[in-house]
Scaffold this active site. Structure first.
Site, short mmCIF file in Angstrom:
data_model
loop_
_atom_site.label_atom_id
_atom_site.label_comp_id
_atom_site.label_asym_id
_atom_site.label_seq_id
_atom_site.Cartn_x
_atom_site.Cartn_y
_atom_site.Cartn_z
N SER A 1 0.79 -1.23 0.00
CA SER A 1 0.00 0.00 0.00
C SER A 1 0.83 1.29 0.00
CB SER A 1 -0.94 0.02 1.20
OG SER A 1 -1.82 -1.07 1.13
N THR A 2 2.01 1.26 0.59
CA THR A 2 2.81 2.48 0.69
C THR A 2 4.23 2.24 0.22
OG1 THR A 2 3.57 2.04 2.95
CG2 THR A 2 1.46 3.20 2.72
#
Length: 184
Positions: free
Chosen positions: A9-10
């Site tokens: 996600s990041t």
């Protein structure tokens, strides 16, 4: 051909754990990206899905890496199935290339449909209860009952519809609707 898809996600996260598992599963090509699962337009996922051909197998490390919701996941896997493409999730041991794997996935789909039905029922019940308590839905009325009676009296007294609309600061269509509702 086995094709993998890995996602984190990041930018602070790393896909290495997923990559190792996908390589161990025999993936010949792996698409990876750093993008939130909530995003609908994940470029690598779209390219991965477009590259798949009949008899290929899409492999992910975990279900949540592919779909942003159960509904989205079901849609993606149903699309793959219609194109004769298999799907495997390594962590959950789901494999739609086998009858048992298809069964498990269809159970997930049935549960999701059941939950959507329950939500619809709860919403309808809530709306019915609110209506029983006198809650009005939709736009508020432009004119009160007293204003409507006055508009009819003005019209019967010879006032033009446009003048009535200006007086009450409403559209002519509102005045037409009030007058039509009062017709015998």
């Amino acid at each position: 051909m086995k094709i993998g898809y890995a996602r984190v996600s990041t930018n602070d996260q790393d896909t290495q754990l997923q990559m190792d598992a996908l390589h161990a599963a025999g993936c010949e090509r792996i698409y990876q990206e750093k993008q939130s699962g909530a995003k609908q337009d994940r470029l690598e996922l779209q390219q991965c899905l477009k590259s798949l051909r009949a008899k290929d197998v899409l492999i992910v490390w975990k279900l949540d890496r592919l779909g942003r919701s159960l509904q989205h996941l079901i849609e993606v896997v149903a699309d793959l199935d219609s194109r004769r493409i298999g799907f495997q999730s390594l962590t959950e041991h789901i494999d739609t290339t086998s009858p048992a794997g298809k069964l498990i996935f269809h159970i997930f789909g049935s549960l999701a449909e059941f939950e959507r039905g329950l939500i619809r029922e709860r919403v309808r019940a809530g709306l019915a209860a609110a209506k029983k308590k006198g809650k009005q839905f939709g736009r508020p009325q432009a004119l009160t009952e007293k204003d409507k009676a006055m508009a009819v009296a003005m019209f019967n007294g010879g006032a033009a519809k446009i003048d009535i609309a200006r007086h009450f600061k409403v559209t002519r269509q509102t005045v037409y609707a009030v007058l039509k509702a009062c017709e015998p």
